[in-house]
Scaffold this motif. Structure first.
Motif: not given
Length: 357
Positions: A112-136
């Motif tokens: 459950l990652l909480n961000w201090r401000m709303s993410l831009f659309l392109w930032e959401q793609d980077e978050v998905n990449v991050l989640l795929n890595k940390v799920e390992e």
């Protein structure tokens, strides 16, 4: 002495290296700052130097480590990659066990990652990449958050373990440098000078000042540029004038590269700039030895004879000494000095192919 501090199975006497042992002891204080952050002594440090340095253990370079007692500054150097011995070794051995950024659901950990401000659309793609890595990463239910020393199977820092880590790093980092240094086909005078440069023993102005032997020298500033302090790495590699010498030298061989700033890295980088052409290496490395020796001669001439730095004159000295050494040390190197100055790369290539096929 180097033989004495090696472990017994490495044909040494097994005498403890006090320098490395002191680093391991210092690392113990850093570890306790991380693992016992609520202790009274840590709270005292927090009030003196700031929360950021103590809570995070100074795992990043922060300003507070540039002031204070010598003990505190030494703590900062343990993780500082730009200063100190075995740069950044403590950082590489520490990992964070984190459990405050998610929760357990039916025995499965959910981030459950909480961000201090709303993410831009392109930032959401980077978050998905991050989640795929940390799920390992597999988390263990019931384990508390904390810090992990990755070099020990139990995850706990110990002076004994850290000392072994430092021993291995020192042997691995230096072995290749020294092996290639002492097997180079240059005069012993140049080998010894390069060795002193490796171990920080060249009497630059900074080294003389540390020993209290500055004498009548006006300052510790570089004899070439007069802008920064004359350390070994600065004088031979990062000074704007010495850097121009290396760039000019490499351009003669059709090489354009960003130069490493430390002696060992520069030495190995120079070795590999000719790729896998092993036949060239001995002749090619001769030029590295000659260059550092020539820079030192020019530096001394500036200080003691009050001369000035001229790039063309420095290059002439390097070309002349290189040609003399190659002609004397390598069979079949019969090129004239004019041929060498005109195209040194072809001279080395032709001679290597003629000798080794």
């Amino acid at each position: 002495m180097e033989r004495g501090v090696q472990v017994k199975r490495g044909r040494g006497f097994g005498v403890k290296n006090l320098g490395l042992f002191n680093l391991a002891l210092l690392g113990k204080w850093r570890w306790r700052m991380l693992s016992s952050s609520e202790s009274l002594w840590v709270k005292v440090l927090r009030s003196i130097y700031g929360v950021e340095a103590v809570v995070r253990g100074g795992l990043v370079d922060v300003e507070c480590f540039k002031k204070g007692s010598s003990w505190w500054r030494d703590l900062g150097c343990l993780c500082n990659r730009d200063n100190g011995f075995n740069k950044g070794w403590f950082n590489e051995g520490v990992q964070r066990r984190v459990g405050s950024m998610g929760e357990w659901r039916n025995g499965v950990w959910c981030w459950l990652l909480n961000w201090r401000m709303s993410l831009f659309l392109w930032e959401q793609d980077e978050v998905n990449v991050l989640l795929n890595k940390v799920e390992e990463v597999s988390l263990v239910h019931g384990n508390e958050d904390g810090w992990l020393w990755v070099n020990d199977k139990n995850g706990t820092y110990s002076v004994r373990n850290a000392y072994k880590v430092l021993q291995n790093e020192v042997r691995n980092d230096n072995y290749l440098h020294y092996k290639r240094l002492w097997t180079s086909m240059v005069p012993s005078k140049l080998k010894c000078f390069a060795w002193r440069l490796f171990v920080g023993g060249v009497p630059t102005r900074m080294n003389l000042a540390r020993r209290g032997n500055i004498g009548s020298l006006p300052s510790t500033l570089c004899a070439f540029c007069g802008e920064l302090e004359e350390s070994s790495d600065h004088l031979f590699f990062t000074c704007s004038l010495s850097y121009s010498v290396w760039q000019k030298l490499y351009s003669l061989f059709g090489i354009y590269s960003i130069l490493p700033s430390s002696t060992g890295s520069n030495f190995l980088s120079h070795w590999h700039l000719f790729g896998e052409a092993k036949n060239f290496h001995q002749q090619w490395m001769t030029i590295w030895f000659v260059t550092i020796w020539s820079l030192w001669l020019v530096r001394n001439k500036i200080i003691f004879d009050e001369s000035s730095f001229h790039l063309d004159e420095v290059m002439f000295i390097i070309n002349l000494h290189s040609w003399n050494l190659l002609s004397a040390r390598f069979k079949g190197f019969s090129f004239s000095f004019l041929e060498w100055v005109w195209n040194p790369s072809s001279c080395i290539s032709y001679n290597s192919h003629r000798l080794y096929g």
